[in-house]
Write an enzyme that holds these catalytic residues in place. Structure first.
Site: not given
Ligand code: PEP
Ligand code: MG
Length: 908
Positions: A32, A103, A112, A114, A376, A490, A596, A652, A779, A798, A800-803, A865, A885
């Protein structure tokens, strides 16, 4: 964090077409403050004032009140003198007093969140001067009572004590109205207003134990410090968390000469947008009220009028107001004050061109003079975000890269969600009509209190009006309805900001918070009743109304095309069924990054065969069960390959925690025993045998394929036979077979050997071949460390960022829900690492794994993935390590496409 240095300004003045600051100083002056300075620079008439910097707020939080006042007092006094000179009035003067507003203003707009204090400088003496100057004692006393009300609430903390409590000041007002048998504030006499001031001061003294401050300088310091304090108020903290804004940003304080919209019929105030914030159409629009102050427009107590004639006519149609009544009682500003309208129209044009984006402006007309109070970049819906960016590009105001960078990828989500099915909509009964405040479709059960929005899975929050305390609940609810308030109330502004469907100002709704009921005509609705709302038309509908998939054409399609032109990484999808694959294709996925295969076995007829396979005691028994599974798998793969029309598909191999597939209920165990002609006891003992202490780290992934190679054989066979069958249909698929949870090169080598041998057999039998590749998921942290060895024999990686996140942090994916929310609340973690990739830690493994992999195989194809493949900041990271990718769930594909384009632009 920077700290103040001796010669750095703490206070930046603006006004009179000059300014110490500029638009580039948002971090220091807040959004502001920077915009007020900029507007003043380019000749827009803003009331003169000054901005106390965000760094002072930070110093206040560190060193406290005394240190800060000592530091900035001389500058504040100088700056007040400058305002006095421009306005020709004196702060604290009894004859010709200068009144000011105070203000907050953080570097990003937090509507709103603050507090604001208006009319500061009034006391029992200066009011006489205001009366003398304006000749309008009604206005003066009205301003005074508003000031006491606001200041006491914001600075002295005099607020309703619970949600059922009335505001103490509103209670006094209502009491007086009853006594005087009047309905509206405007019917108060001057004596009434004087009585209110007296009663207000009395209640302040009673409730706080302190008299209301009469010295203007005391008032000013109180207000400045209250703004700093509001940065750490509950509302602001919640809003910051919701948007991920850091605590150390602090807020600036803007002190400005008051201009008054409530000085008679030649005064007024309003809010306007250079384009439509709901649809994005290039239509100047907004609302105003004659003889009113800013909060009257937003609070929704009076019905605001439209600024343009066109908007006014559209409003009348929706509100079922006749043209005669409209022109008589609700004329547009364009009709009522054509010259002011013309001037305002010019400023909005100038400001949009200057800022090259849609502006949200506030203005006040004081006795025939127009002042712009604020501009703004306007908050907008996802649909408006896309349309405005693409339109500005076509109009030549911005270039392609800027248009792309204007998109908040996650906001595209709003466009990807269902809309009402036209057939269901045609059948639905409209129970009331409000304003189309924020587009979209929502269906849910009625709740009346924001803090109860999570009472039902789908709730619609129904309020007379909303206030900043309600934001948390608004975020939880599927949609919002208010009985009062216009398009800039609001509820409307917040709903558009968070992409929630909202219908505002549905005046026919009679809401009773005590009985938790909603009455429309003769009909009564209760908490928990289902209603549906259409934020694009303002309709409120009876019961549940069916929805359908949205159409993604027009500007959305143009944006996608533009993104693909800049993106370097491809966007694939995670899909386990032909249906998912088709949705993802329609969203522009260029292949599948993860199928999967275990998800294909959850259906009733398949889980039986799967259980037989798992429970088999011998290789022969298992092979028998796998034989039953083979045609099912092959059919699934054919469906998926067909849907992807030759785009790459990564399949997979099986990766299930086995115990998820065995029956735990007695009845199902009995059924299985009968099917397999074995005893219940042996089913039970097998189930017990499969129980694991830590299934996430147990017998899953390639550990399964390596212990039961016949599973890998069957899957490889199904994949390759499906590809051969498709080849006959003229669809060439080059399946990418992916081995999960690899940690050592030998784990991968043995799986690859099985796949290659199976391929040879299949090709020999079918007298035909297809191209295929074999790669691995990365992973397990060890796999990233030995990626160079693995890449010697793997065609692709690939991540596997979850594991990988699970194993890098050591947080079980199954159990992290117990502590992650607390970690986030305590600030131990800034974001949930399962949602937003931890670039610092997990990111190192990705970077290292990619580099090491490509050191032995320079053309190694690398993707991601895990869930992070569709999260914009994580997609940005993937670009920095040169991935080929990203792969994400179907509905996130468009988000990832834009995020990939932005990442490529940012990297250059
Ligand atoms: C992972 O681990 O990132 C993954 C894609 O495999 P899943 O979630 O099936 O373990
Ligand atoms: Mg996995």
């Amino acid at each position: 964090m920077e700290t103040l240095t001796e010669n750095q300004l703490s206070v930046y003045s603006f006004g009179n077409k000059k300014a110490d600051g500029s638009r580039d100083m948002k971090n220091l002056l807040g959004g502001k403050g920077a915009n007020l300075a900029e507007m003043s620079r380019i000749g827009i008439p803003v009331p003169p004032g000054f901005t106390i910097t965000t760094e002072v707020c930070t110093q206040y939080n560190q060193d406290g009140k005394e240190a800060v006042i000592e530091r900035i007092e001389p500058e504040v006094r100088d700056a007040i003198t400058r305002i006095e000179e421009t306005m020709g009035a004196t702060f604290g003067d009894d004859e010709n007093p200068l009144l000011i507003s105070v203000r907050s203003g953080a570097r990003v707009s937090m509507p709103g969140m603050m507090d604001t204090v208006l009319n500061l400088g009034l006391n029992d003496e200066s009011i006489k001067g205001v009366i003398k100057m304006t000749g309008n004692d009604r206005f003066a006393w009205d301003s005074y009572r508003r000031f006491i009300q606001m200041y006491s609430s914001v600075v002295m903390g005099l607020k309703p004590e619970s949600k059922d409590d009335l505001d103490p000041f509103e209670e006094i007002i209502d009491h007086l109205k009853d006594k005087r048998r009047i309905e509206h504030d405007t019917q108060f006499t001057v004596q009434d207003l004087q009585d209110l001031v007296y009663d207000f001061k009395d209640i302040v003294k009673k409730r706080t134990g302190k008299p209301f401050p009469s010295n203007p300088w005391d008032q000013l310091w109180g207000a400045i410090l209250a703004v700093f304090d509001s940065w750490n108020g509950d509302r602001a903290i919640y809003y910051r968390k919701m948007h991920g804004y850091p605590e150390d940003w602090g807020t600036a304080v803007n002190v400005q000469a008051m201009v008054f919209g409530n000085m008679g019929e030649d005064s007024g105030t309003g809010v306007c947008f250079t384009r439509d914030a709901g649809t994005g159409e290039n239509k100047f629009n907004g609302e105003y009220l004659i003889n009113a102050q800013g909060e009257d427009v937003v609070a929704g107590v009076r019905t605001p009028q439209q600024i343009t004639l066109l908007g006014s006519q559209r409003w009348a149609e929706l509100a079922q107001v006749s043209e005669e009544e409209r022109a008589e009682n609700y004329p547009s500003l364009e009709e009522l004050m054509p010259n002011i309208y013309k001037e305002l129209f010019e400023y909005q044009n100038k400001l949009e061109t200057h800022y090259q984006d849609m502006q949200d402006m506030e203005f006040t007309i004081q006795q025939g003079k127009l002042w712009i109070l604020q501009t703004r970049n306007g908050k907008r819906t996802g649909a408006a975000m896309v349309k405005i960016a693409m339109d500005l590009l076509k109009e030549g105001l911005i270039d392609e890269k800027t248009a792309l960078m204007r998109i908040e990828p996650n906001k595209l989500n709003e466009l990807l969600h269902p809309i009402f099915d036209p057939d269901a909509l045609a059948e639905a009964e409209v129970i009331a009509q409000g304003l189309p405040a924020s587009p979209g479709a929502a269906t849910g059960q009625i709740v009346f209190f924001a803090d109860e929005a999570n009472k039902y899975k789908n709730s619609i929050l129904v309020r007379v009006e909303t206030s900043p305390e309600d934001v948390e609940g608004m975020n939880v609810a599927k949609g919002i309805v208010t009985a009062r308030g216009g398009m800039t109330s609001h509820a409307a502004v917040v709903a558009r900001g968070i992409g929630k469907c909202c219908v505002s100002g549905a005046g026919a709704l009679k809401i009773n918070y005590k009985t938790r009921t909603l009455k429309v005509g003769d009909h009564e609705y209760h908490e928990g009743d289902w209603i549906s709302i259409n934020g694009s038309t303002g309709n409120i509908l009876e019961g549940k109304v069916g929805t359908k998939e949205p159409e993604l054409s027009g500007e959305f399609a143009e944006l996608m095309k533009l993104s693909d032109g800049y993106a370097q990484m491809e966007v694939r999808t995670n899909a386990d069924t032909p249906k998912d694959a088709e949705i993802a294709r329609s969203f522009g996925a260029k292949g599948i990054g993860l199928t999967r295969t275990e998800h294909m076995f959850f259906e009733v007829d398949r889980i039986k065969a799967m259980r037989e396979m798992i429970l088999a005691d011998t290789v022969k028994g298992r092979k028998q069960a796998l034989k039953e599974l083979l045609p099912m798998q092959r059919g699934d793969f054919e469906g998926i390959f067909r849907a992807m029309k030759g785009y790459p598909v990564t399949v997979r191999l099986l990766d299930p925690p086995l115990h998820e597939f065995v029956p735990h209920q007695l009845a199902t165990q009995k059924e299985l025993a009968d099917d397999l002609h074995i005893s219940l006891a042996s089913v039970k003992s097998k189930v017990a045998e499969l129980e694991e202490f830590n299934p996430m780290l147990g017998h899953r992934g390639c550990r399964l394929g390596n212990t039961y190679p016949e599973i890998t054989e069957m899957q490889a066979q199904a994949i390759l036979e499906a590809a051969l069958n498709l080849k006959k249909e003229g669809i060439i698929t080059k399946p990418e077979i992916m081995v999960p949870l690899v940690g050592t090169v030998e784990e991968f080598r043995q799986q690859k050997e099985i796949i290659d041998n199976t391929a040879q057999e299949v090709f020999k039998k079918r007298k035909d071949t297809v191209e295929y590749s074999v790669g691995t998921m990365i992973e397990v942290p060890r796999a990233a460390l030995v990626a160079d060895e693995i890449a010697e024999i793997a065609d692709f990686f690939s991540f596997g960022t979850n594991d990988l996140t699970q194993m890098t942090f050591g947080y079980s994916r199954d159990d992290s829900g117990k502590f992650l929310p607390i970690y986030l609340e305590k600030g131990i973690l800034k974001a949930d690492p399962f949602e937003v990739l931890d670039q610092k830690g997990v990111g190192q493994l990705i970077e290292l794994g990619t580099k090491r992999g490509r050191s032995t195989r320079p053309d190694l194809k690398v993707g991601i993935c895990g869930e992070h493949g569709g999260e914009p900041s994580s997609v940005g990271f993937c670009q920095t390590v040169d991935m080929n990718y990203v792969s994400c769930s179907p509905y996130r594909v468009p988000i990832a496409r834009v995020a990939a384009a932005q990442a490529a632009i940012a990297q250059k």
